[in-house]
Design a protein around this motif. Sequence first.
Motif, PDB file in Angstrom:
ATOM      1  N   LEU A  76       0.813  -1.214   0.000  1.00 49.07           N
ATOM      2  CA  LEU A  76       0.000   0.000   0.000  1.00 49.07           C
ATOM      3  C   LEU A  76       0.848   1.267   0.000  1.00 49.07           C
ATOM      4  O   LEU A  76       0.334   2.354  -0.290  1.00 49.07           O
ATOM      5  N   ASP A  77       2.122   1.160   0.330  1.00 50.04           N
ATOM      6  CA  ASP A  77       2.964   2.352   0.481  1.00 50.04           C
ATOM      7  C   ASP A  77       2.949   3.217  -0.781  1.00 50.04           C
ATOM      8  O   ASP A  77       2.758   4.436  -0.702  1.00 50.04           O
ATOM      9  N   GLY A  78       3.139   2.594  -1.934  1.00 55.23           N
ATOM     10  CA  GLY A  78       3.180   3.351  -3.182  1.00 55.23           C
ATOM     11  C   GLY A  78       1.868   4.039  -3.504  1.00 55.23           C
ATOM     12  O   GLY A  78       1.838   5.264  -3.728  1.00 55.23           O
ATOM     13  N   PRO A  79       0.740   3.298  -3.544  1.00 56.73           N
ATOM     14  CA  PRO A  79      -0.541   3.949  -3.836  1.00 56.73           C
ATOM     15  C   PRO A  79      -0.887   5.076  -2.862  1.00 56.73           C
ATOM     16  O   PRO A  79      -1.387   6.121  -3.278  1.00 56.73           O
ATOM     17  N   VAL A  80      -0.612   4.874  -1.576  1.00 56.84           N
ATOM     18  CA  VAL A  80      -0.934   5.917  -0.597  1.00 56.84           C
ATOM     19  C   VAL A  80      -0.159   7.194  -0.903  1.00 56.84           C
ATOM     20  O   VAL A  80      -0.727   8.303  -0.884  1.00 56.84           O
ATOM     21  N   GLU A  81       1.124   7.077  -1.202  1.00 64.49           N
ATOM     22  CA  GLU A  81       1.908   8.266  -1.514  1.00 64.49           C
ATOM     23  C   GLU A  81       1.433   8.919  -2.808  1.00 64.49           C
ATOM     24  O   GLU A  81       1.399  10.152  -2.914  1.00 64.49           O
ATOM     25  N   ARG A  84      -1.581  11.054  -2.106  1.00 64.42           N
ATOM     26  CA  ARG A  84      -1.433  12.089  -1.083  1.00 64.42           C
ATOM     27  C   ARG A  84      -1.934  13.452  -1.569  1.00 64.42           C
ATOM     28  O   ARG A  84      -2.699  14.133  -0.880  1.00 64.42           O
ATOM     29  N   ASP A  85      -1.512  13.872  -2.767  1.00 57.18           N
ATOM     30  CA  ASP A  85      -1.919  15.188  -3.266  1.00 57.18           C
ATOM     31  C   ASP A  85      -3.433  15.270  -3.424  1.00 57.18           C
ATOM     32  O   ASP A  85      -4.042  16.316  -3.151  1.00 57.18           O
ATOM     33  N   THR A  86      -4.053  14.174  -3.883  1.00 59.92           N
ATOM     34  CA  THR A  86      -5.512  14.158  -4.053  1.00 59.92           C
ATOM     35  C   THR A  86      -6.205  14.351  -2.712  1.00 59.92           C
ATOM     36  O   THR A  86      -7.180  15.126  -2.606  1.00 59.92           O
ATOM     37  N   ILE A  87      -5.724  13.671  -1.687  1.00 64.72           N
ATOM     38  CA  ILE A  87      -6.333  13.799  -0.360  1.00 64.72           C
ATOM     39  C   ILE A  87      -6.106  15.198   0.195  1.00 64.72           C
ATOM     40  O   ILE A  87      -7.034  15.840   0.723  1.00 64.72           O
ATOM     41  N   GLU A  88      -4.902  15.694   0.087  1.00 59.02           N
ATOM     42  CA  GLU A  88      -4.571  16.999   0.678  1.00 59.02           C
ATOM     43  C   GLU A  88      -5.306  18.155  -0.003  1.00 59.02           C
ATOM     44  O   GLU A  88      -5.541  19.196   0.623  1.00 59.02           O
ATOM     45  N   SER A  89      -5.688  17.975  -1.265  1.00 56.84           N
ATOM     46  CA  SER A  89      -6.388  19.040  -1.982  1.00 56.84           C
ATOM     47  C   SER A  89      -7.908  18.934  -1.860  1.00 56.84           C
ATOM     48  O   SER A  89      -8.630  19.803  -2.373  1.00 56.84           O
ATOM     49  N   ALA A  90      -8.397  17.912  -1.203  1.00 54.25           N
ATOM     50  CA  ALA A  90      -9.848  17.698  -1.092  1.00 54.25           C
ATOM     51  C   ALA A  90     -10.489  18.675  -0.116  1.00 54.25           C
ATOM     52  O   ALA A  90      -9.856  19.163   0.827  1.00 54.25           O
ATOM     53  N   GLU A 182      -6.887   8.590   5.943  1.00 55.07           N
ATOM     54  CA  GLU A 182      -7.463   9.460   6.964  1.00 55.07           C
ATOM     55  C   GLU A 182      -6.375  10.218   7.718  1.00 55.07           C
ATOM     56  O   GLU A 182      -6.546  11.397   8.059  1.00 55.07           O
ATOM     57  N   ALA A 183      -5.252   9.569   7.972  1.00 49.02           N
ATOM     58  CA  ALA A 183      -4.143  10.240   8.656  1.00 49.02           C
ATOM     59  C   ALA A 183      -3.617  11.409   7.823  1.00 49.02           C
ATOM     60  O   ALA A 183      -3.300  12.482   8.360  1.00 49.02           O
ATOM     61  N   ILE A 184      -3.532  11.228   6.501  1.00 52.61           N
ATOM     62  CA  ILE A 184      -3.108  12.325   5.631  1.00 52.61           C
ATOM     63  C   ILE A 184      -4.103  13.472   5.711  1.00 52.61           C
ATOM     64  O   ILE A 184      -3.721  14.651   5.815  1.00 52.61           O
ATOM     65  N   ARG A 186      -6.159  14.221   8.142  1.00 47.23           N
ATOM     66  CA  ARG A 186      -6.110  14.860   9.457  1.00 47.23           C
ATOM     67  C   ARG A 186      -4.933  15.839   9.538  1.00 47.23           C
ATOM     68  O   ARG A 186      -5.072  16.963  10.019  1.00 47.23           O
ATOM     69  N   THR A 187      -3.785  15.408   9.055  1.00 47.33           N
ATOM     70  CA  THR A 187      -2.598  16.266   9.078  1.00 47.33           C
ATOM     71  C   THR A 187      -2.799  17.511   8.225  1.00 47.33           C
ATOM     72  O   THR A 187      -2.330  18.606   8.566  1.00 47.33           O
ATOM     73  N   ALA A 188      -3.506  17.354   7.094  1.00 47.03           N
ATOM     74  CA  ALA A 188      -3.742  18.474   6.182  1.00 47.03           C
ATOM     75  C   ALA A 188      -4.987  19.273   6.545  1.00 47.03           C
ATOM     76  O   ALA A 188      -5.368  20.194   5.798  1.00 47.03           O
ATOM     77  N   ASP A 189      -5.635  18.953   7.662  1.00 53.63           N
ATOM     78  CA  ASP A 189      -6.854  19.646   8.115  1.00 53.63           C
ATOM     79  C   ASP A 189      -7.991  19.545   7.097  1.00 53.63           C
ATOM     80  O   ASP A 189      -8.793  20.474   6.938  1.00 53.63           O
ATOM     81  N   VAL A 190      -8.045  18.409   6.410  1.00 62.91           N
ATOM     82  CA  VAL A 190      -9.170  18.148   5.507  1.00 62.91           C
ATOM     83  C   VAL A 190     -10.308  17.553   6.324  1.00 62.91           C
ATOM     84  O   VAL A 190     -10.106  16.560   7.038  1.00 62.91           O
ATOM     85  N   PRO A 191     -11.492  18.130   6.264  1.00 62.30           N
ATOM     86  CA  PRO A 191     -12.618  17.572   7.030  1.00 62.30           C
ATOM     87  C   PRO A 191     -12.899  16.131   6.633  1.00 62.30           C
ATOM     88  O   PRO A 191     -12.728  15.745   5.464  1.00 62.30           O
ATOM     89  N   ARG A 192     -13.336  15.346   7.613  1.00 63.70           N
ATOM     90  CA  ARG A 192     -13.640  13.940   7.392  1.00 63.70           C
ATOM     91  C   ARG A 192     -15.062  13.647   7.861  1.00 63.70           C
ATOM     92  O   ARG A 192     -15.540  14.260   8.810  1.00 63.70           O
ATOM     93  N   ALA A 193     -15.714  12.717   7.194  1.00 62.50           N
ATOM     94  CA  ALA A 193     -17.072  12.327   7.593  1.00 62.50           C
ATOM     95  C   ALA A 193     -17.304  10.890   7.169  1.00 62.50           C
ATOM     96  O   ALA A 193     -16.590  10.353   6.313  1.00 62.50           O
TER      97      ALA A 193
END
Length: 329
Positions: A76-81, A84-90, A182-184, A186-193
Amino acid sequence: MFVRLVSVLCLVLLAPAAFAACAGSDLRATLSDQEQVRLQDVVQDAPFPEGNHWRATRGDSTLHLIGTMHLSDPRLDGPVERLRDTIESADLLLLEMTDEDKAALQQSLTSDPSLLMMPDTTLPEILSEEDWAKMSDALTARGMPPFMAARFQPWYVSVILAVPPCAAAPDLAAGGMDARLEAIARTADVPRAALEDVSTIFAAFADQPRDTQIDMMLSALVDPTTSEDLFATLLASYFDENHAEGWAVSALLAERYSPIDPSAAAAIFATMEQELLIDRNRAWIPVLLAAAQEHDLVVAAFGAAHLPGTDGVLALLQDEGFALERLSF
């Protein structure tokens, strides 16, 4: 055994497991000619049979749909990285269950053990002596003393047995893809639900008649080697991004290896597919539509088995007028 297959694809297990210690073989190569024909009959016309990352657009609304697995694996390491940009920009990350939901669930189970316990009997009383002996061995192999599990609801025992002994020890630090994304966020202050109430998955199991739950539990009593092979097969299809094939193979293997009558196993598999996949997929669509209307960019991450098929999330969104594009994973 079919519960193992469903659990890996659909459940956020209470303690994510590390599969790296297991050494099973991909069983797709062992399918007979007859099984291959049945497999092709299922997957050849399935909408969106492949892909772990899709973009759905309708007007100004954009949804990223990410198929996840809930167990920890170094692959999973590769796909998660790469995600990352997609999650952080959400603007919002939707999950099957957030960390807060998991904590609330753990608290509920701690404060009200009756959610998991049978009030009127025990497993040794409802099983034959032979089946209880096998069950005891299987529980012990997973670090669960049989006397502690004796009053567990049969459906809950089936979930415990869903993970083979080689992967039963929790690796909470690593976590599955859901936890990492989810950890990414949280660190980027992206709201979660959450896509649904935390009780939804539990109700799908707990509302089954006890006889059905017992069949679910007994179906998980396969030998450890087979258990590892089933896991390896599911994970291989996940990393191949072949979800329609993976699900269809799971159904075939359920019939092949089930300790209970194959027809009974197939019926239960169909019931759980309806309640754990199809019904939940349809319930998620209004949540996804509302999120897309309220936010410019929404990412939804959930078990990969929810993506493909006529009743999959992708086809249901297409029915709502979204254009679908497969993206790199």
